[in-house]
Design an enzyme around this catalytic site. Structure first.
Site, PDB file in Angstrom:
ATOM      1  N   LYS A 288       1.784  38.246 144.691  1.00 27.26           N
ATOM      2  CA  LYS A 288       3.019  38.892 144.260  1.00 27.26           C
ATOM      3  C   LYS A 288       3.444  39.904 145.302  1.00 27.26           C
ATOM      4  O   LYS A 288       2.592  40.619 145.848  1.00 27.26           O
ATOM      5  CB  LYS A 288       2.806  39.585 142.910  1.00 27.26           C
ATOM      6  CG  LYS A 288       4.034  40.346 142.422  1.00 27.26           C
ATOM      7  CD  LYS A 288       3.964  40.683 140.949  1.00 27.26           C
ATOM      8  CE  LYS A 288       3.185  41.931 140.611  1.00 27.26           C
ATOM      9  NZ  LYS A 288       3.741  43.170 141.175  1.00 27.26           N
TER      10      LYS A 288
ATOM     11  N   GLU B 237      11.077  44.441 136.129  1.00 21.94           N
ATOM     12  CA  GLU B 237      10.537  45.673 135.522  1.00 21.94           C
ATOM     13  C   GLU B 237      11.650  46.687 135.284  1.00 21.94           C
ATOM     14  O   GLU B 237      12.479  46.938 136.178  1.00 21.94           O
ATOM     15  CB  GLU B 237       9.456  46.263 136.467  1.00 21.94           C
ATOM     16  CG  GLU B 237       8.812  47.518 135.915  1.00 21.94           C
ATOM     17  CD  GLU B 237       7.513  47.902 136.629  1.00 21.94           C
ATOM     18  OE1 GLU B 237       7.052  47.139 137.501  1.00 21.94           O
ATOM     19  OE2 GLU B 237       6.976  48.971 136.307  1.00 21.94           O
TER      20      GLU B 237
ATOM     21  N   ASP C 264      -1.580  46.171 141.708  1.00 19.79           N
ATOM     22  CA  ASP C 264      -1.933  47.379 142.465  1.00 19.79           C
ATOM     23  C   ASP C 264      -1.754  48.624 141.599  1.00 19.79           C
ATOM     24  O   ASP C 264      -2.024  49.747 142.050  1.00 19.79           O
ATOM     25  CB  ASP C 264      -1.170  47.462 143.795  1.00 19.79           C
ATOM     26  CG  ASP C 264       0.335  47.456 143.624  1.00 19.79           C
ATOM     27  OD1 ASP C 264       0.813  47.402 142.473  1.00 19.79           O
ATOM     28  OD2 ASP C 264       1.040  47.497 144.653  1.00 19.79           O
ATOM     29  N   SER C 265      -1.367  48.430 140.334  1.00 26.06           N
ATOM     30  CA  SER C 265      -1.409  49.532 139.360  1.00 26.06           C
ATOM     31  C   SER C 265      -2.833  50.067 139.243  1.00 26.06           C
ATOM     32  O   SER C 265      -3.049  51.157 138.715  1.00 26.06           O
ATOM     33  CB  SER C 265      -0.913  49.070 137.984  1.00 26.06           C
ATOM     34  OG  SER C 265      -1.556  47.879 137.581  1.00 26.06           O
TER      35      SER C 265
ATOM     36  N   ASP D 164      -1.626  41.205 143.708  1.00 21.58           N
ATOM     37  CA  ASP D 164      -0.566  41.949 144.404  1.00 21.58           C
ATOM     38  C   ASP D 164      -0.875  42.109 145.881  1.00 21.58           C
ATOM     39  O   ASP D 164      -1.999  42.526 146.248  1.00 21.58           O
ATOM     40  CB  ASP D 164      -0.471  43.368 143.815  1.00 21.58           C
ATOM     41  CG  ASP D 164       0.639  43.512 142.801  1.00 21.58           C
ATOM     42  OD1 ASP D 164       1.651  42.800 142.905  1.00 21.58           O
ATOM     43  OD2 ASP D 164       0.478  44.358 141.894  1.00 21.58           O
TER      44      ASP D 164
ATOM     45  N   GLU E 252       6.874  42.758 146.234  1.00 22.24           N
ATOM     46  CA  GLU E 252       7.995  43.468 145.630  1.00 22.24           C
ATOM     47  C   GLU E 252       9.231  43.457 146.518  1.00 22.24           C
ATOM     48  O   GLU E 252       9.124  43.574 147.744  1.00 22.24           O
ATOM     49  CB  GLU E 252       7.593  44.933 145.358  1.00 22.24           C
ATOM     50  CG  GLU E 252       6.440  45.063 144.371  1.00 22.24           C
ATOM     51  CD  GLU E 252       6.093  46.508 144.041  1.00 22.24           C
ATOM     52  OE1 GLU E 252       6.805  47.435 144.503  1.00 22.24           O
ATOM     53  OE2 GLU E 252       5.097  46.725 143.317  1.00 22.24           O
TER      54      GLU E 252
HETATM   55  O1  KIV Z   1       0.723  46.401 139.598  1.00 21.87           O
HETATM   56  C1  KIV Z   1       1.070  46.091 138.459  1.00 21.87           C
HETATM   57  O2  KIV Z   1       0.365  46.269 137.466  1.00 21.87           O
HETATM   58  C2  KIV Z   1       2.385  45.478 138.280  1.00 21.87           C
HETATM   59  C3  KIV Z   1       2.894  45.400 136.880  1.00 21.87           C
HETATM   60  C4  KIV Z   1       3.495  46.693 136.515  1.00 21.87           C
HETATM   61  C5  KIV Z   1       3.853  44.269 136.702  1.00 21.87           C
HETATM   62  O3  KIV Z   1       3.026  45.132 139.215  1.00 21.87           O
END
Ligand code: KIV
Length: 262
Positions: A110, A179, A42-43, A81, A112
């Site tokens: 994924k 991270e 989600d970056s 994500d 968090e």
């Molecule tokens: O969203 C993302 O790119 C991430 C990385 C920073 C691991 O979670």
């Protein structure tokens, strides 16, 4: 790539090279360059959409980008994500939205955080959804954490992180992204936990590494954190930069704890 093969790599001490990826063209290029795992992170809210954080990213946007990556990819493992707000309410919300990401082409989702996420991880794994957890600096909680800062520097916080990681592993998470934590903390987690630990700004003592693609290709404006290395420097093409990243993760020369660690 399969979950089984990733486990074999961990057991054999072969480092896993992961990069974020948001579209079909890069998926093909990264896969061809030997990247083991593509993370539809989600970056993308920051590097593609221009937001100051990952918080505004929607599930629909993650589904769209996961579909694009899945179409370009041939062999790499694909993680998507679950974005902010898509799993915080309940186990059933998490399962419903994880299914949409898997149907879009992800092999794993994924999420968090630790503690409150344990029942979600257990429910997803029981229902056939492989899970990657994410601890340390968790970008969706940037406002609660007070900005982009190193986590688990002090002993009580490091112990809490180790406890969270052990609970997530016991709930069935097979991978963990850590991270922005000191290298020593990650090294001991990687040695003691029965899951695959991937670091970003977490030192060399992990089973693998991940970077945000646009950071390591020098496409992100402004000053980057010390753990990022510009792989375009000295490379003649994007493909060569990615191949160098894969080679340096695998031979252990990236990251260098003295230059990139905390
Ligand atoms: O969203 C993302 O790119 C991430 C990385 C920073 C691991 O979670």
């Amino acid at each position: 790539m399969t979950l089984h093969r990733l486990g074999q790599m961990r057991a054999a001490g072969e480092k896993i090279a992961m990069l974020t990826c948001y579209d079909a063209a890069f998926a093909r290029l990264l896969d061809d360059a030997g990247v083991d795992v593509l993370l539809v992170g989600d970056s993308l809210g920051m590097v593609i959409q221009g937001h100051p954080s990952t918080v505004p990213v929607s599930l629909e946007q993650m589904v769209y980008h996961t579909q694009s990556v899945a179409r370009g990819n041939r062999t790499a493992w694909v993680i998507a994500d679950l974005p902010f707000g898509s799993y915080q309410e309940s186990v059933s919300q998490a399962v419903h939205n994880a299914v949409l990401l898997m149907q879009a082409g992800a092999h794993m989702v994924k999420l968090e955080g630790g503690g409150w996420t344990v029942p979600l991880v257990r429910a997803l794994v029981e229902r056939g959804v492989p899970v990657c957890a994410h601890l340390g600096f968790t970008p969706q909680s940037v406002h609660a954490l007070g900005g982009y800062r190193i986590q688990a520097r002090e002993e009580p916080a490091a112990a809490a992180l180790a406890r969270d990681a052990a609970e997530l592993a016991a709930a069935g998470a097979s991978m963990l992204i850590v991270e922005l934590v000191p290298s020593t903390v990650t090294r001991s987690l990687s040695a003691s936990l029965p899951l695959t630990v991937i670091g970003i700004g977490a030192g060399s003592g992990c089973h693998g590494q991940v970077l945000v693609l646009y950071d390591m290709l020098d496409l992100t404006p402004g000053k980057l954190p010390r753990f990022v290395r510009n792989f375009m420097e000295g490379s003649g093409s994007i493909a060569e930069a990615v191949q160098r990243y894969v080679r340096e993760v695998k031979d252990g020369s990236f990251p260098d704890d003295a230059r990139h660690g905390y």
